[in-house]
Motif scaffolding. Sequence first.
Motif, PDB file in Angstrom:
ATOM      1  N   VAL A   1      32.936  32.228  47.375  1.00 48.45           N
ATOM      2  CA  VAL A   1      33.735  33.219  46.661  1.00 48.45           C
ATOM      3  C   VAL A   1      33.598  32.915  45.179  1.00 48.45           C
ATOM      4  CG1 VAL A   1      36.041  34.197  46.334  1.00 48.45           C
ATOM      5  CG2 VAL A   1      35.419  33.285  48.559  1.00 48.45           C
ATOM      6  N   ASP A   2      33.382  33.927  44.385  1.00 46.65           N
ATOM      7  CA  ASP A   2      33.291  33.746  42.942  1.00 46.65           C
ATOM      8  C   ASP A   2      34.662  33.337  42.396  1.00 46.65           C
ATOM      9  OD1 ASP A   2      33.460  34.758  40.044  1.00 46.65           O
ATOM     10  OD2 ASP A   2      31.318  34.861  40.499  1.00 46.65           O
ATOM     11  N   PHE A   3      34.693  32.335  41.525  1.00 48.63           N
ATOM     12  CA  PHE A   3      35.965  31.845  40.989  1.00 48.63           C
ATOM     13  C   PHE A   3      36.746  32.934  40.264  1.00 48.63           C
ATOM     14  CE2 PHE A   3      34.184  27.328  40.958  1.00 48.63           C
ATOM     15  CZ  PHE A   3      34.865  26.997  42.119  1.00 48.63           C
ATOM     16  N   SER A   4      36.056  33.871  39.645  1.00 48.96           N
ATOM     17  CA  SER A   4      36.783  34.953  38.979  1.00 48.96           C
ATOM     18  C   SER A   4      37.506  35.831  39.996  1.00 48.96           C
ATOM     19  CB  SER A   4      35.848  35.793  38.100  1.00 48.96           C
ATOM     20  OG  SER A   4      34.913  36.484  38.893  1.00 48.96           O
ATOM     21  N   ASP A   5      36.931  35.995  41.182  1.00 43.26           N
ATOM     22  CA  ASP A   5      37.605  36.748  42.247  1.00 43.26           C
ATOM     23  C   ASP A   5      38.821  35.984  42.769  1.00 43.26           C
ATOM     24  OD1 ASP A   5      35.704  38.762  42.001  1.00 43.26           O
ATOM     25  OD2 ASP A   5      34.456  37.960  43.629  1.00 43.26           O
ATOM     26  N   VAL A   6      38.697  34.668  42.863  1.00 46.45           N
ATOM     27  CA  VAL A   6      39.831  33.841  43.284  1.00 46.45           C
ATOM     28  C   VAL A   6      40.951  33.960  42.259  1.00 46.45           C
ATOM     29  CG1 VAL A   6      40.636  31.488  43.759  1.00 46.45           C
ATOM     30  CG2 VAL A   6      38.369  32.224  44.558  1.00 46.45           C
ATOM     31  N   ASP A   7      40.616  33.803  40.982  1.00 47.89           N
ATOM     32  CA  ASP A   7      41.622  33.918  39.920  1.00 47.89           C
ATOM     33  C   ASP A   7      42.320  35.265  39.959  1.00 47.89           C
ATOM     34  OD1 ASP A   7      41.104  31.377  38.980  1.00 47.89           O
ATOM     35  OD2 ASP A   7      39.844  32.051  37.315  1.00 47.89           O
ATOM     36  N   LYS A   8      41.554  36.326  40.131  1.00 45.55           N
ATOM     37  CA  LYS A   8      42.116  37.674  40.158  1.00 45.55           C
ATOM     38  C   LYS A   8      43.079  37.844  41.336  1.00 45.55           C
ATOM     39  CE  LYS A   8      40.881  42.529  40.537  1.00 45.55           C
ATOM     40  NZ  LYS A   8      39.848  43.496  40.816  1.00 45.55           N
ATOM     41  N   MET A   9      42.687  37.373  42.511  1.00 40.73           N
ATOM     42  CA  MET A   9      43.523  37.516  43.696  1.00 40.73           C
ATOM     43  C   MET A   9      44.809  36.700  43.567  1.00 40.73           C
ATOM     44  SD  MET A   9      43.880  39.082  46.522  1.00 40.73           S
ATOM     45  CE  MET A   9      42.259  39.812  46.554  1.00 40.73           C
ATOM     46  N   VAL A  10      44.709  35.482  43.061  1.00 42.73           N
ATOM     47  CA  VAL A  10      45.904  34.649  42.885  1.00 42.73           C
ATOM     48  C   VAL A  10      46.834  35.283  41.847  1.00 42.73           C
ATOM     49  CG1 VAL A  10      46.745  32.402  42.081  1.00 42.73           C
ATOM     50  CG2 VAL A  10      44.799  32.528  43.659  1.00 42.73           C
ATOM     51  N   LYS A  11      46.265  35.806  40.791  1.00 46.21           N
ATOM     52  CA  LYS A  11      47.091  36.469  39.771  1.00 46.21           C
ATOM     53  C   LYS A  11      47.814  37.669  40.356  1.00 46.21           C
ATOM     54  CE  LYS A  11      46.955  38.651  35.195  1.00 46.21           C
ATOM     55  NZ  LYS A  11      48.011  39.573  35.562  1.00 46.21           N
ATOM     56  N   GLU A  12      47.072  38.533  41.066  1.00 46.54           N
ATOM     57  CA  GLU A  12      47.655  39.755  41.617  1.00 46.54           C
ATOM     58  C   GLU A  12      48.673  39.483  42.723  1.00 46.54           C
ATOM     59  OE1 GLU A  12      44.374  42.076  43.011  1.00 46.54           O
ATOM     60  OE2 GLU A  12      43.724  42.619  40.980  1.00 46.54           O
ATOM     61  N   GLN A  13      48.350  38.580  43.624  1.00 48.66           N
ATOM     62  CA  GLN A  13      49.172  38.371  44.815  1.00 48.66           C
ATOM     63  C   GLN A  13      50.286  37.345  44.643  1.00 48.66           C
ATOM     64  OE1 GLN A  13      49.032  40.246  47.595  1.00 48.66           O
ATOM     65  NE2 GLN A  13      47.505  41.440  46.486  1.00 48.66           N
ATOM     66  N   VAL A  14      50.116  36.429  43.693  1.00 47.29           N
ATOM     67  CA  VAL A  14      51.097  35.350  43.553  1.00 47.29           C
ATOM     68  C   VAL A  14      51.729  35.344  42.160  1.00 47.29           C
ATOM     69  CG1 VAL A  14      51.469  32.854  43.678  1.00 47.29           C
ATOM     70  CG2 VAL A  14      49.883  33.956  45.282  1.00 47.29           C
ATOM     71  N   LEU A  15      50.935  35.098  41.146  1.00 48.18           N
ATOM     72  CA  LEU A  15      51.488  34.891  39.809  1.00 48.18           C
ATOM     73  C   LEU A  15      52.228  36.098  39.262  1.00 48.18           C
ATOM     74  CD1 LEU A  15      48.580  32.837  38.224  1.00 48.18           C
ATOM     75  CD2 LEU A  15      50.663  31.995  39.330  1.00 48.18           C
ATOM     76  N   ASP A  16      51.667  37.289  39.442  1.00 47.00           N
ATOM     77  CA  ASP A  16      52.350  38.489  38.953  1.00 47.00           C
ATOM     78  C   ASP A  16      53.679  38.711  39.664  1.00 47.00           C
ATOM     79  OD1 ASP A  16      50.308  38.966  37.162  1.00 47.00           O
ATOM     80  OD2 ASP A  16      49.439  40.640  38.287  1.00 47.00           O
ATOM     81  N   ARG A  17      53.785  38.264  40.905  1.00 44.46           N
ATOM     82  CA  ARG A  17      55.019  38.436  41.686  1.00 44.46           C
ATOM     83  C   ARG A  17      56.100  37.458  41.255  1.00 44.46           C
ATOM     84  NH1 ARG A  17      59.291  39.675  43.325  1.00 44.46           N
ATOM     85  NH2 ARG A  17      59.890  39.992  45.481  1.00 44.46           N
ATOM     86  N   VAL A  18      55.724  36.247  40.860  1.00 47.38           N
ATOM     87  CA  VAL A  18      56.730  35.225  40.547  1.00 47.38           C
ATOM     88  C   VAL A  18      57.048  35.107  39.057  1.00 47.38           C
ATOM     89  CG1 VAL A  18      56.169  33.864  42.595  1.00 47.38           C
ATOM     90  CG2 VAL A  18      55.060  33.309  40.431  1.00 47.38           C
ATOM     91  N   ASP A  19      56.214  35.682  38.202  1.00 46.04           N
ATOM     92  CA  ASP A  19      56.408  35.557  36.763  1.00 46.04           C
ATOM     93  C   ASP A  19      57.742  36.179  36.338  1.00 46.04           C
ATOM     94  OD1 ASP A  19      55.729  34.867  34.131  1.00 46.04           O
ATOM     95  OD2 ASP A  19      54.832  36.831  33.778  1.00 46.04           O
ATOM     96  N   HIS A  20      58.539  35.403  35.644  1.00 44.41           N
ATOM     97  CA  HIS A  20      59.835  35.843  35.121  1.00 44.41           C
ATOM     98  C   HIS A  20      60.778  36.351  36.211  1.00 44.41           C
ATOM     99  CE1 HIS A  20      57.355  35.843  31.471  1.00 44.41           C
ATOM    100  NE2 HIS A  20      58.482  35.474  30.870  1.00 44.41           N
ATOM    101  N   THR A  21      60.757  35.698  37.363  1.00 44.09           N
ATOM    102  CA  THR A  21      61.660  36.067  38.439  1.00 44.09           C
ATOM    103  C   THR A  21      62.421  34.844  38.922  1.00 44.09           C
ATOM    104  OG1 THR A  21      60.049  35.677  40.200  1.00 44.09           O
ATOM    105  CG2 THR A  21      60.113  37.893  39.271  1.00 44.09           C
TER     106      THR A  21
END
Length: 86
Positions: free
Chosen positions: A15-35
């Motif tokens: 898996v390309d690391f940029s795809d991993v970063d994107k998926m983690v950002k979308e599925q995890v980090l964006d959900r928990v940021d400032h919550t």
Amino acid sequence: MVLRGDPDPWTGILVDFSDVDKMVKEQVLDRVDHTNLNDFIENPTAENIATWIWHRLEGKLRGLAEVRLWEIPTSCVVYRGPGGKW
């Protein structure tokens, strides 16, 4: 997190690391940021947060084998999915 699998024979990568970063950002980090984790994870211990992350990424991130969540530089939990071993 740990990804396992056979690399693509043509590209040589799993898996390309940029795809991993994107998926983690979308599925995890964006959900928990400032919550407040208590608003959507009952009893947000490190173990429960790692489990929650697994379920957010499962089926969306090729080769997902384990989630590692570090509380401090010397302590982490490892979740290997339902039926996996801690």
